[in-house]
Motif scaffolding. Structure first.
Motif, PDB file in Angstrom:
ATOM      1  N   ASP A   1      -0.693  -0.139  -6.688  1.00  0.00           N
ATOM      2  CA  ASP A   1       0.188   0.248  -5.585  1.00  0.00           C
ATOM      3  C   ASP A   1       1.621   0.429  -6.071  1.00  0.00           C
ATOM      4  O   ASP A   1       2.327   1.360  -5.661  1.00  0.00           O
TER       5      ASP A   1
ATOM      6  N   VAL B   1       2.780   0.259   3.759  1.00  0.00           N
ATOM      7  CA  VAL B   1       1.789   0.164   2.679  1.00  0.00           C
ATOM      8  C   VAL B   1       1.425  -1.295   2.437  1.00  0.00           C
ATOM      9  O   VAL B   1       0.254  -1.652   2.283  1.00  0.00           O
TER      10      VAL B   1
ATOM     11  N   LEU C   1      -0.634  -2.675   5.392  1.00  0.00           N
ATOM     12  CA  LEU C   1      -2.027  -2.212   5.320  1.00  0.00           C
ATOM     13  C   LEU C   1      -2.801  -2.968   4.248  1.00  0.00           C
ATOM     14  O   LEU C   1      -3.967  -3.321   4.436  1.00  0.00           O
TER      15      LEU C   1
ATOM     16  N   SER D   1      -3.734  -6.335   5.441  1.00  0.00           N
ATOM     17  CA  SER D   1      -4.417  -6.268   6.747  1.00  0.00           C
ATOM     18  C   SER D   1      -3.574  -6.797   7.906  1.00  0.00           C
ATOM     19  O   SER D   1      -4.118  -7.267   8.912  1.00  0.00           O
TER      20      SER D   1
ATOM     21  N   PRO E   1      -5.410   1.144  10.896  1.00  0.00           N
ATOM     22  CA  PRO E   1      -5.109   2.478  11.429  1.00  0.00           C
ATOM     23  C   PRO E   1      -5.061   2.576  12.948  1.00  0.00           C
ATOM     24  O   PRO E   1      -4.291   3.386  13.483  1.00  0.00           O
TER      25      PRO E   1
ATOM     26  N   PRO F   1       1.357   6.642   5.369  1.00  0.00           N
ATOM     27  CA  PRO F   1       0.377   5.711   4.784  1.00  0.00           C
ATOM     28  C   PRO F   1      -0.821   5.453   5.698  1.00  0.00           C
ATOM     29  O   PRO F   1      -1.948   5.307   5.221  1.00  0.00           O
ATOM     30  N   VAL F   2      -0.578   5.407   7.007  1.00  0.00           N
ATOM     31  CA  VAL F   2      -1.682   5.194   7.951  1.00  0.00           C
ATOM     32  C   VAL F   2      -2.632   6.386   7.907  1.00  0.00           C
ATOM     33  O   VAL F   2      -3.864   6.223   7.884  1.00  0.00           O
TER      34      VAL F   2
ATOM     35  N   ARG G   1      -4.779   6.189   4.847  1.00  0.00           N
ATOM     36  CA  ARG G   1      -5.882   5.232   4.989  1.00  0.00           C
ATOM     37  C   ARG G   1      -7.033   5.843   5.789  1.00  0.00           C
ATOM     38  O   ARG G   1      -8.193   5.655   5.450  1.00  0.00           O
TER      39      ARG G   1
ATOM     40  N   SER H   1      -9.104   7.997   3.735  1.00  0.00           N
ATOM     41  CA  SER H   1      -9.660   7.282   2.571  1.00  0.00           C
ATOM     42  C   SER H   1      -8.903   7.595   1.283  1.00  0.00           C
ATOM     43  O   SER H   1      -9.476   7.676   0.202  1.00  0.00           O
TER      44      SER H   1
ATOM     45  N   ASP I   1      -5.561   6.308  -1.082  1.00  0.00           N
ATOM     46  CA  ASP I   1      -4.732   5.131  -1.295  1.00  0.00           C
ATOM     47  C   ASP I   1      -3.387   5.328  -0.591  1.00  0.00           C
ATOM     48  O   ASP I   1      -2.655   6.267  -0.903  1.00  0.00           O
ATOM     49  N   PRO I   2      -3.019   4.459   0.377  1.00  0.00           N
ATOM     50  CA  PRO I   2      -1.743   4.631   1.093  1.00  0.00           C
ATOM     51  C   PRO I   2      -0.532   4.646   0.179  1.00  0.00           C
ATOM     52  O   PRO I   2       0.485   5.252   0.501  1.00  0.00           O
TER      53      PRO I   2
END
Length: 438
Positions: free
Chosen positions: A248, A328, A331, A334, A338, A398-399, A402, A405, A407-408
């Motif tokens: 990341d 980021v 996400l 958690s 989304p 970034p959402v 996600r 699929s 990488d944010p």
């Protein structure tokens, strides 16, 4: 390596090798030259060399294997944990990995191939198939004997899975429970289901974050019908988190992760890791050029407007990067998912608006003294709009990644900054036209 040599001079090379804590020694050897690393490994006792070797980075493990004699190479490979061995081999060219596999015993080779057959980022790749398995019919006395006989090859005995003869997982029991229980008490009466099992195909990062948040030392890994096939330990989970956070971090800087110590990365690999995204950003930056070209007449009529372009795109880009980095991270751990997109957008829009309003107020006061009031008004209004838009774009990209699929982290600071630069300039010139009529 300089620190390593200084330590060796002070204590004596062999004394330093014998007295330095294993993780510190492995860290020093990871940063040593190939020759110094080989010299150190040869000077270690066999038992300590096996321990240090397992802590080295995979690229340096291969370097050691290629520099020692055949007997030592076989011993080092044999003493590795199966999951560590699979991790090292998975990073090697197929031909080299296959050659090293042939030096293992048939059982070790089969175990390693089994792990390598699982998808790259699945639980199966990092699980240990070597563990002490207790059965429900065992007494505490039987369990202690099983632990004594199996602990040498097992990765841990602090928490052990309980499974029946068909390897169906029934629960777990920790060592403290066994030690404190009556010798004739049955394991079935001690086993609990407090520790969740994970599928062999589950994502590694998801499992690692579960273990960290729930403070789990191990989790059992199962296949279909809850058939126990391995365990994942906390240290392996933390390695996954370190790797994912490194990915990341790299992608937030518009580069691909290289997956190995920096000083061991060839120049061409560094170029390849950076060049792709640099090219993508260069293409995206052409939007900014097009906007400037479209409003060339506006700039010519009020040249002063050009003075504030770096300021505006800088503030907008930084505001978007702040928002993107925050989301980021949220996400990744958690904190958000989304389906929270609308709540995220509303929160970040308000945040961006308040930030823009604060900066704009200061800018209005300062610029009114130094420039024409209309210029001050254009810049101030633009700051409010840009900060609001940047925070919104930085939070939603970034959402969206996600959901797709992706990488944010890919849609992090540099990419968001490039998008906000172009849109910010568009806003700037439109506000200028509206306020100044140019």
């Amino acid at each position: 390596m300089k620190g390593m040599m200084l330590a060796a001079d002070e204590l004596g090379f062999k004394d330093w090798l014998a007295e330095t804590e294993p993780h510190m020694l492995a860290h020093a050897l990871d940063h040593a030259s190939s020759e110094d690393r080989t010299q150190a490994m040869r000077a270690l006792s066999a038992q300590r060399a096996d321990r240090i070797f397992g802590l080295l980075e995979p690229v340096n493990q291969l370097d050691v294997l290629q520099s020692v004699d055949e007997r030592t190479r076989r011993r080092l490979l044999h003493e590795m944990e199966p999951d560590d061995r699979a991790r090292m081999l998975s990073d090697l060219p197929v031909a080299i990995g296959e050659a090293l596999l042939q030096e293992l015993t048939p059982d070790e080779r089969a175990t390693t191939r089994t792990l390598l057959d699982y998808p790259k980022h699945s639980a199966g790749r990092i699980m240990s198939p070597e563990f002490v398995r207790l059965t429900p019919g065992m007494t505490v006395s039987d369990a202690l004997e099983a632990i004594r006989s199996g602990q040498k090859r097992a990765e841990t005995v602090f928490l052990m899975p309980v499974a029946d003869d068909d390897m169906r997982l029934l629960g777990t029991v920790d060592l403290a429970q066994i030690v404190l229980a009556s010798p004739d008490m049955r394991i079935a009466d001690l086993a609990g289901r407090d520790v969740p099992a994970v599928s062999v195909l589950d994502d590694q990062e998801k499992i690692a974050r579960l273990m960290k948040s729930a403070d789990l030392m191990i989790v059992p890994v199962v296949e279909e019908q809850d058939r126990l096939v391995g365990i994942i330990t906390f240290d392996d989970a933390m390695e996954v988190l370190d790797f994912e956070e490194g990915e990341d971090f790299a992608r937030s800087g518009a580069t691909e992760p290289v997956g190995r110590p920096y000083l061991s990365v060839p120049v061409l690999r560094l170029v390849r890791a950076r060049m792709v995204w640099l090219s993508v950003l260069a293409v995206a930056a052409s939007l900014t050029v097009n906007v400037l070209n479209a409003f060339e007449a506006t700039l010519e009529s009020v040249v002063t407007l050009a003075l504030f372009i770096p300021l505006l795109i800088g503030i907008g880009g930084n505001a978007g990067a702040q928002s993107a980095t925050t989301i980021v991270r949220a996400l990744a751990v958690s904190d958000v998912v989304p389906r929270d997109a609308l709540r995220i957008a509303w929160l970040e829009t308000r945040t961006g608006f308040v930030m823009g309003l604060g900066i704009a107020t200061f800018a209005m006061i300062l610029l009114s003294i130094l420039f024409d009031p209309s210029i001050a008004l254009v810049v101030s209004l633009t700051l409010v709009f840009i900060c609001t838009l940047a925070a919104l774009v930085g939070s939603l990209m970034p959402v969206a990644a996600r959901v797709l699929s992706i990488d944010p982290a890919v849609f992090s600071a540099p990419f968001v900054t490039t998008v906000v630069d172009a849109s910010g300039l568009l806003i700037y010139f439109m506000v200028a036209r509206a306020v100044m009529g140019v």
